[in-house]
Design a protein around this motif. Structure first.
Motif, PDB file in Angstrom:
ATOM      1  N   HIS A 149      10.744   4.563  -3.313  1.00 45.67           N
ATOM      2  CA  HIS A 149      10.289   3.312  -3.918  1.00 45.67           C
ATOM      3  C   HIS A 149      10.075   3.485  -5.424  1.00 45.67           C
ATOM      4  CE1 HIS A 149       8.106  -0.452  -4.509  1.00 45.67           C
ATOM      5  NE2 HIS A 149       7.150   0.253  -5.112  1.00 45.67           N
ATOM      6  N   THR A 150       9.476   4.616  -5.828  1.00 47.91           N
ATOM      7  CA  THR A 150       9.194   4.858  -7.252  1.00 47.91           C
ATOM      8  C   THR A 150      10.475   5.004  -8.046  1.00 47.91           C
ATOM      9  OG1 THR A 150       7.140   5.973  -6.618  1.00 47.91           O
ATOM     10  CG2 THR A 150       7.925   6.311  -8.864  1.00 47.91           C
ATOM     11  N   ARG A 204      13.425   3.796  -7.260  1.00 45.30           N
ATOM     12  CA  ARG A 204      14.076   2.476  -7.295  1.00 45.30           C
ATOM     13  C   ARG A 204      13.444   1.605  -8.379  1.00 45.30           C
ATOM     14  NH1 ARG A 204      12.669   0.849  -2.690  1.00 45.30           N
ATOM     15  NH2 ARG A 204      14.452   1.620  -1.469  1.00 45.30           N
ATOM     16  N   ASP A 205      12.130   1.639  -8.462  1.00 40.36           N
ATOM     17  CA  ASP A 205      11.416   0.845  -9.464  1.00 40.36           C
ATOM     18  C   ASP A 205      11.783   1.299 -10.875  1.00 40.36           C
ATOM     19  OD1 ASP A 205       9.667  -0.973 -10.570  1.00 40.36           O
ATOM     20  OD2 ASP A 205       7.890   0.293 -10.297  1.00 40.36           O
ATOM     21  N   THR A 213      13.528  -1.650 -13.056  1.00 41.50           N
ATOM     22  CA  THR A 213      12.555  -2.439 -13.793  1.00 41.50           C
ATOM     23  C   THR A 213      13.151  -2.994 -15.089  1.00 41.50           C
ATOM     24  OG1 THR A 213      10.375  -2.407 -14.849  1.00 41.50           O
ATOM     25  CG2 THR A 213      11.662  -0.389 -14.974  1.00 41.50           C
TER      26      THR A 213
END
Length: 730
Positions: A579-580, A582-583, A587
């Protein structure tokens, strides 16, 4: 927490006059430093010299007794700059690091040091990482020594010669006002032997003396016009002084000088290999007594014209043995022979490989061709009894062919599969790259700028992540050019915590902030410089009594201006890691982004935990160990757990179901229970075959009771199922 403790061995450093030291080469170097009256020592760890730093750290009490300052330097440049203390003061100092990469990092400081010269003895101990056991690009320190006019020592690989080289290195430096490099080859670092000790000496000139009576000499500063005079001084004063010292103290050695009209010229580091090859040819005994003349250059640079002329007198041919390319020594020898009008046949790379380490088989082939050519051995020397397989070499000299051996049809390269290095079982870096592979499925491939360290293994299967690597701590800097606003793709850089503190903070992170780069840097924070042996660094969580630790990388990153920073406390949490990442890659926020992935190096953790478990078992205490397993009846044979993990504890075995042909995955006993394989399989194909088991040793009464109840219930269900199946058996 270094991977090996020398607390027991360092007691030998207290041995005095006449006592016999027995131990490893690295420890012998430390003892020689103490006997030489060194005032300060610094360095940066790296194979094959890492253990020297560990020995010095464990010997802190002894060093303190003699007023010796020891530092774990932030980088090789820091270590080399430390030798500035010997420029103005008659104070002996030594630094150590890995060559050639360490020498490259330290080159600016070393070049300035060599230019201005030194008053006190300055010794640079470089771990020469060249050859079969190397982990870096194949280059040597010789070129740098020639370029900056540093005298290069390459002693014979035995402890008395190495200890003598350390002591003579300081004396040579002081006699010629020039820094001296001592080359420690891989095998010399780890060899064992004996030598007779002398008493340790306190520094003749202490650090306290320099601080209380500071002096300066403007002529030693590298500024015009002094810098122009330094070059003249090197050639007109320092070089002749070095040559005189080398000759007067017999640093180079002659063996069986007049035994034959041919001879071998070799660097000291090659001596053992040459003697072994001569022994196999029946031309030397096991104690080193040679029937062929040897000129052993324990000083690899500079060469001594008069000694070479003396050795060549009355000989018709010499063979120069020099590992690597370019052939600096051979060219230098040829130039000396020409200038002195010496008529002799010179051989070197025409009979020996142009590059690569000279092992016994290689040297044996070259020596045999050389000696056969000049009739010193019969053409049919029996080598089968040597128990050394001579590689196939076809040499051509002056139109004559010298076939050494026939090529075997089935070479080892075709018979043995390559086995590339990989992460340890349970390595906390593996889930980082697993997450990157999962993100790659969503967002497509990204350019990945790799760095030096264990994480570099990710460029190999099964991850295949990494496009370039340029040097230690240069992962982010290597991606500097790959930043543009015309694409949504961001470059990914990886560096370790050791590389970060080495120079990645300034050359990588701060540079990205300054240039407003829109990139992602993943900093692998495993609490140590794991790749060099587990030494503590600024961000280490372990309490170090003589170093300041516990300084968080996140604070340093924010301190140079990074706004988007995320710290993941447990890399095994694959969902958070994915998740991190991907962010960070999607972003809309511009500017450099940093993900700090934290988990302790499993290798160091296991070293610590296994000692505790062993002690607990001996005391009869309760031990709980977590293991993962795979249900063979449920496993589909997809093997995504292996493809996206690559853990050494994952393997395959035959499928127990006769109707299915695909082998099933299995977990070997080396499993440390990190849990990544289960998380990977769930993330990839929702595999339900993984289960986690708790292995309890020395269980308590309650656990024994629960086990008996479970065993009874499970046994009842198994028997009932077996009876039910009998109804359908024919």
């Amino acid at each position: 927490m270094a991977e090996r403790s020398f607390v027991g061995e360092v007691k030998k450093l207290r041995l005095g006059q006449g006592e016999v030291f027995s131990g490893e080469g690295i420890l012998a170097v430390t003892k020689a430093l103490l006997e030489s009256g060194v005032a300060y020592v610094a360095g940066y760890q790296g194979a094959p010299i890492s253990h020297l730093m560990d020995v010095l750290a464990d010997a802190q009490d002894i060093l303190s007794e003699y007023g010796i300052r020891f530092e774990n330097s932030a980088s090789e440049a820091t270590a080399a700059a430390t030798l500035a203390a010997s420029v103005n003061y008659p104070m002996r100092g030594a630094v150590t690091f890995k060559a050639t990469v360490g020498t490259n990092v330290a080159s600016d400081a070393l070049a300035n040091l060599a230019s201005g010269g030194v008053l006190g003895g300055a010794l640079i101990i470089v771990g020469e990482d060249y050859g079969e056991g190397s982990s870096i690009m194949q280059e040597r320190s010789h070129a740098f020594a020639m370029k900056s006019q540093l005298w290069l020592l390459d002693p014979r690989p035995n402890l008395p010669s190495i200890v003598q080289a350390v002591k003579m290195g300081f004396a040579l430096s002081e006699a010629s006002h020039t820094p001296v490099m001592l080359q420690m080859r891989i095998r010399a670092c780890h060899m064992h032997g004996r030598f007779v000790c002398e008493d340790n000496r306190a520094p003749a000139f202490m650090i306290k003396d320099a601080l209380e009576n500071p002096t300066r000499d403007l002529s030693r500063i590298v500024l015009p016009p002094a810098s122009f005079l330094h070059e003249k001084e090197k050639v007109q004063d320092r070089w002749p002084a070095a040559v005189r010292f080398i000759q007067q103290h017999g640093l180079n050695e002659f063996f069986a000088e007049d035994a034959q009209d041919v001879g071998l010229v070799l660097q000291g580091g090659c001596y053992n290999t040459v003697i072994r090859a001569l022994n196999l040819l029946g031309l030397a005994d096991v104690f080193g007594k040679s029937q062929i003349p040897l000129y052993v250059m324990n000083v690899a640079y500079p060469l001594i014209d008069e000694e070479l002329e003396r050795f060549c007198h009355g000989k018709q041919a010499i063979l120069v043995l020099e590992e690597g390319q370019p052939n600096f020594v051979e060219q230098n020898v040829a130039n000396i022979l020409c200038q002195h009008d010496i008529t002799i046949r010179l051989h070197g790379k025409d009979l020996l490989p142009m590059a690569g380490e000279y092992n016994t088989a290689t040297v044996l082939a070259g020596l045999r061709a050389f000696l056969e050519r000049y009739g010193k051995i019969a053409t049919e020397v029996p080598v089968a009894a040597c128990q050394v397989r001579i590689p196939a070499v076809n040499l051509s000299v002056d139109g004559e062919s010298y076939g050494i051996n026939a090529v075997l049809e089935d070479s080892l390269e075709n018979a043995v599969h390559t086995r590339p290095p990989g992460f340890c079982t349970g390595c906390p870096e593996r889930p980082i790259f697993t997450a990157m592979k999962l993100i790659e499925r969503e967002l497509g491939p990204h350019h990945v700028s790799a760095d030096i360290g264990c994480h570099l293994f990710a460029i190999l299967p099964p991850f295949n992540l990494g496009n370039t690597t340029m040097g230690y701590g240069l992962g982010t800097a290597s991606a500097a050019a790959l930043n543009t606003p015309v694409t949504h793709k961001r470059v990914i850089s990886v560096m370790g915590d050791g590389g970060f503190w080495h120079n990645g903070l300034t050359s990588g992170i701060a540079n990205s902030v300054f240039n407003r780069s829109d990139n992602l840097t993943i900093i692998v924070d495993n609490s140590y410089t794991s790749a060099t042996g587990g030494q503590d660094i600024l961000s280490s969580t372990a309490l170090n009594p003589i170093r300041s630790t516990g300084h968080e990388i996140e604070n340093a990153v924010k301190g140079v201006g990074v706004k988007w920073v995320r710290t993941i406390k447990r890399t095994y949490d694959l969902k958070t890691m994915t998740h991190t990442l991907r962010d960070a890659l999607t972003t809309g926020e511009k500017g450099p982004k940093v993900v700090i992935a934290q988990s302790e190096c499993m290798l160091n953790k296991q070293r610590r935990e296994k000692k505790k478990v062993k002690s607990a078992l001996a005391a009869g205490k309760r031990i709980v160990r977590e293991r993962f397993g795979i249900d063979p009846d449920t496993c589909t044979g997809d093997h995504s757990c292996i493809r996206l993990s690559g853990c050494p504890s994952l393997s395959i075995k035959p499928n127990p179901d006769p109707l299915r042909t695909d082998p099933v995955a299995t977990v070997l006993n080396s499993c440390v229970g990190c849990g990544l394989c289960g998380e990977v399989s769930h993330a990839a194909v929702l595999c339900p075959s993984f289960f986690k088991a708790r292995i309890i040793i020395n269980p308590n009464r309650w656990e024994r009771l629960i086990h008996r109840i479970r065993k009874g219930i499970i046994g009842y269900l198994q028997r009932r199922d077996a009876n039910r199946r009998k109804q359908y058996d024919f």
